[in-house]
Enzyme design. Structure first.
Site, PDB file in Angstrom:
ATOM      1  N   GLU A 228       0.909  -1.130   0.031  1.00 44.99           N
ATOM      2  CA  GLU A 228      -0.053   0.114   0.027  1.00 44.99           C
ATOM      3  C   GLU A 228       0.964   1.258   0.128  1.00 44.99           C
ATOM      4  O   GLU A 228       1.527   1.611   1.169  1.00 44.99           O
ATOM      5  CB  GLU A 228      -0.747   0.044   1.235  1.00 44.99           C
ATOM      6  CG  GLU A 228      -1.890  -1.124   1.308  1.00 44.99           C
ATOM      7  CD  GLU A 228      -2.922  -0.993   0.403  1.00 44.99           C
ATOM      8  OE1 GLU A 228      -2.982   0.015  -0.417  1.00 44.99           O
ATOM      9  OE2 GLU A 228      -3.930  -1.933   0.417  1.00 44.99           O
ATOM     10  N   CYS A 262      -2.276   8.968   2.598  1.00 39.90           N
ATOM     11  CA  CYS A 262      -2.034   8.415   1.118  1.00 39.90           C
ATOM     12  C   CYS A 262      -3.239   8.738   0.395  1.00 39.90           C
ATOM     13  O   CYS A 262      -2.939   9.230  -0.967  1.00 39.90           O
ATOM     14  CB  CYS A 262      -1.829   6.723   1.326  1.00 39.90           C
ATOM     15  SG  CYS A 262      -2.996   6.170   2.122  1.00 39.90           S
TER      16      CYS A 262
HETATM   17  P1  NAP Z   1       8.444   5.032   4.878  1.00 42.81           P
HETATM   18  O1  NAP Z   1       9.694   5.910   4.936  1.00 42.81           O
HETATM   19  O2  NAP Z   1       8.525   4.000   3.347  1.00 42.81           O
HETATM   20  O3  NAP Z   1       8.269   4.045   6.107  1.00 42.81           O
HETATM   21  C1  NAP Z   1       6.950   3.085   6.284  1.00 42.81           C
HETATM   22  C2  NAP Z   1       7.679   1.981   6.921  1.00 42.81           C
HETATM   23  O4  NAP Z   1       8.622   1.190   6.112  1.00 42.81           O
HETATM   24  C3  NAP Z   1       8.473   2.280   8.408  1.00 42.81           C
HETATM   25  O5  NAP Z   1       8.115   1.054   8.986  1.00 42.81           O
HETATM   26  C4  NAP Z   1       9.890   2.332   7.787  1.00 42.81           C
HETATM   27  O6  NAP Z   1      10.698   2.030   8.875  1.00 42.81           O
HETATM   28  C5  NAP Z   1      10.087   1.303   6.848  1.00 42.81           C
HETATM   29  N1  NAP Z   1      10.908   1.257   5.636  1.00 42.81           N
HETATM   30  C6  NAP Z   1      11.428   2.358   5.417  1.00 42.81           C
HETATM   31  N2  NAP Z   1      12.416   2.162   4.221  1.00 42.81           N
HETATM   32  C7  NAP Z   1      12.576   0.857   4.256  1.00 42.81           C
HETATM   33  C8  NAP Z   1      13.178  -0.206   3.646  1.00 42.81           C
HETATM   34  N3  NAP Z   1      14.264   0.204   2.692  1.00 42.81           N
HETATM   35  N4  NAP Z   1      12.935  -1.370   3.737  1.00 42.81           N
HETATM   36  C9  NAP Z   1      12.013  -1.929   4.669  1.00 42.81           C
HETATM   37  N5  NAP Z   1      11.447  -1.118   5.256  1.00 42.81           N
HETATM   38  C10 NAP Z   1      11.458   0.405   5.185  1.00 42.81           C
HETATM   39  O7  NAP Z   1       7.034   5.590   4.648  1.00 42.81           O
HETATM   40  P2  NAP Z   1       6.597   6.990   5.557  1.00 42.81           P
HETATM   41  O8  NAP Z   1       7.191   8.138   5.267  1.00 42.81           O
HETATM   42  O9  NAP Z   1       6.659   6.771   7.112  1.00 42.81           O
HETATM   43  O10 NAP Z   1       4.921   6.982   5.211  1.00 42.81           O
HETATM   44  C11 NAP Z   1       4.595   7.810   4.224  1.00 42.81           C
HETATM   45  C12 NAP Z   1       4.089   6.962   3.006  1.00 42.81           C
HETATM   46  O11 NAP Z   1       3.251   5.898   3.217  1.00 42.81           O
HETATM   47  C13 NAP Z   1       3.626   7.915   1.972  1.00 42.81           C
HETATM   48  O12 NAP Z   1       4.050   7.805   0.722  1.00 42.81           O
HETATM   49  C14 NAP Z   1       2.195   7.518   1.878  1.00 42.81           C
HETATM   50  O13 NAP Z   1       1.231   7.767   0.989  1.00 42.81           O
HETATM   51  C15 NAP Z   1       2.364   6.086   2.314  1.00 42.81           C
HETATM   52  N6  NAP Z   1       0.925   5.659   2.727  1.00 42.81           N
HETATM   53  C16 NAP Z   1       0.277   4.620   2.114  1.00 42.81           C
HETATM   54  C17 NAP Z   1      -0.846   4.066   2.398  1.00 42.81           C
HETATM   55  C18 NAP Z   1      -1.605   3.386   1.525  1.00 42.81           C
HETATM   56  O14 NAP Z   1      -2.665   2.528   2.111  1.00 42.81           O
HETATM   57  N7  NAP Z   1      -1.376   3.195   0.336  1.00 42.81           N
HETATM   58  C19 NAP Z   1      -1.297   4.517   3.648  1.00 42.81           C
HETATM   59  C20 NAP Z   1      -0.774   5.157   4.448  1.00 42.81           C
HETATM   60  C21 NAP Z   1       0.653   5.889   4.036  1.00 42.81           C
HETATM   61  P3  NAP Z   1      11.480   3.095   9.703  1.00 42.81           P
HETATM   62  O15 NAP Z   1      10.473   4.114  10.265  1.00 42.81           O
HETATM   63  O16 NAP Z   1      12.344   2.425  10.622  1.00 42.81           O
HETATM   64  O17 NAP Z   1      12.504   3.696   8.665  1.00 42.81           O
END
Ligand code: NAP
Length: 454
Positions: A228, A262
């Protein structure tokens, strides 16, 4: 990124947490496997019924849980409370429906009897974001555990207290040890867990880079994955629409969760006949937001969750303005403590401006003027994302076109996009793969097993 609670409203580090060691993670994986061996044999009606107790605990503790979310990621207290309530709703939904969603399906074939049986996969890793720190987890955990899987949560590093609180909720609701566990680990440790043979599948909600990484590893390990990811949702307003209602809804749709959703509407595509009226009402609505401490009742716009997120938003807006975008309001960081950003509306966006191509994760909106239905659909579909779309029109032929032609996982007409436990949720294009919620969501983490008797 350190695992820590940092209050985004002040920038103050309140508590840091030691990450689990590899040995501690291994012990949790072993506990997950052991729990699964017993949990999968518990009748689905019993597993599902336990979700009512989870909902009871959520409701009992809603104030404290909501305060924790607001403290760690800065959403207003009212939205944290609503989020906790929505988690109780998704638990009650699957408590009622899980058995029906996963009932055996008889299928006629050459066999004397043949059917599909939905069976659990085992330990599932859930990598989750901070923006809806309870909801994102519960919309996975409720169906996945009801289906007989066990959950391993790797939450975002800036919401460790919420992550631990969720584990405790399942414990207090009487779940056996190991059915739902939190791993306090950073993103760099996800690969080790995902490659472990004891983990059968994964789900990630988050950014595109994180999704690509987890998707690639899951592919190499041949493990099922649900992603997602981001969105740059379109919000279309046509001449037949109730423009005032559209503008009011547009402000809510953009500003939900301090703009960090999102499925927040990000690109407002408005027919020229109603563009001026909409733009005026929309800008006024954005400017009416009251910025401040998200714990205060009067506040309607809190800070962004981290300094990095605010900096990225500021960079996207600044670069777009340098390339020719017009600022109708806002367009700047707010001086002082905490990571606040002014409500912002941009117009006249050049084709290649960053705002137009990327996801803007904060209180910044883009306005586009179009002169036809076809142009509205073309602008809506121009991004690489395809999560949700909203369209305001009272013309039935236009409604049908939007439903058919918008490239998105969902289309909402005359209302904003919102997730609902009863409706499937997920994206197309770079917004992700797979679905959550409803019957489709609970069937993601199951073995669709064919059984045939000659
Ligand atoms: P993020 O940086 O991708 O972090 C999300 C999760 O992934 C965190 O637990 C993070 O851990 C982990 N993570 C980050 N890089 C990783 C990697 N290379 N390998 C494995 N795990 C990794 O995202 P965010 O900035 O927190 O959240 C915002 C994003 O989420 C936006 O793009 C938003 O649109 C999207 N989102 C999508 C939905 C949907 O349902 N489609 C819902 C909500 C949010 P750490 O915190 O330890 O880095």
């Amino acid at each position: 990124m350190a695992i820590a609670t940092i209050n985004p409203a002040t920038g103050e580090t309140l508590q840091t947490f030691a990450a689990h060691t590899d040995a501690e993670v291994d012990a949790k994986l072993a506990a997950a496997v052991e729990a699964f061996d017993r949990w999968r044999l518990v009748p689905i009606a019993e597993r599902a019924a336990m979700l009512n107790t989870v909902a009871d605990v959520l409701t009992r503790d809603r104030d404290a849980l909501a305060r924790l979310a607001t403290l760690e990621m800065g959403k207003t207290l009212a939205s944290s409370l609503a989020e906790v309530d929505k988690c109780a709703f998704v638990c009650r939904h699957y408590a009622e429906k899980a058995e029906q969603y996963l009932a055996d399906e008889p299928i006629a074939s050459n066999a004397s009897k043949s059917w599909v049986s939905y069976q659990p996969l085992g330990p599932v890793l859930a990598v989750m974001p901070w923006n809806f720190p309870y909801w994102q987890v519960f919309r996975f955990a409720a169906p996945a555990t009801a289906a007989g899987n066990v959950g391993l949560l790797k939450h975002a590093s800036n919401v460790p207290q919420v992550a631990l609180a969720i584990e405790k909720i399942f414990k207090e609701a009487g779940y056996p040890d190991g059915v739902f566990q939190t791993l306090l680990i950073g993103g760099s440790k996800v690969e080790r867990v995902l490659r472990d043979d004891r983990v059968q599948a994964a789900t990630l909600t988050g950014s595109e880079p994180a999704g690509m990484s987890v998707g690639k590893i899951a592919g190499e390990e041949i493990k099922h994955v649900v992603l997602e990811l981001g969105g740059s949702d379109a919000f279309i307003v046509m001449p037949s629409a109730d423009v005032e209602k559209a503008a009011t809804t547009a402000v809510t749709a953009r500003m939900i969760n301090n703009g960090q959703s999102c499925i927040a509407a990000k690109r407002f595509i408005v027919h020229a006949d109603v563009y001026d009226a909409f733009a005026q009402a929309f800008v006024a609505g954005m400017e009416a937001h009251v910025m401040g401490d998200p714990m205060e009742e009067a506040t309607t716009l809190g800070p962004l969750a981290t300094e990095a997120i605010r900096d990225e938003l500021a960079d996207q807006v600044d670069a777009s303005v340098r390339e020719g975008a017009t600022v109708l309001t806002g367009g700047k960081k707010v001086d002082g403590k905490g990571w606040f950003y002014a409500p912002t509306v941009l117009a006249d966006l050049p084709d290649d401006s960053p705002a137009r191509k990327e996801e803007m994760f904060g209180p910044a909106a883009m306005l586009f003027k179009v002169t036809s239905l076809d142009e509205a659909i073309a602008v809506a579909n121009e991004t690489r994302f395809g999560l949700g779309s909203a369209a305001f029109t009272n013309d039935e032929a236009e409604m049908a076109r939007f439903g058919r032609d918008l490239d998105a996982g969902c289309v909402f007409i005359n209302t904003m996009v919102a997730s609902d436990p009863r409706l499937p949720f997920g994206g197309v294009k770079k917004s992700g793969v797979g679905r959550e919620l409803a019957g489709h969501g609970i069937r993601e983490f199951v073995n669709v097993k064919t059984i045939a008797i000659a």
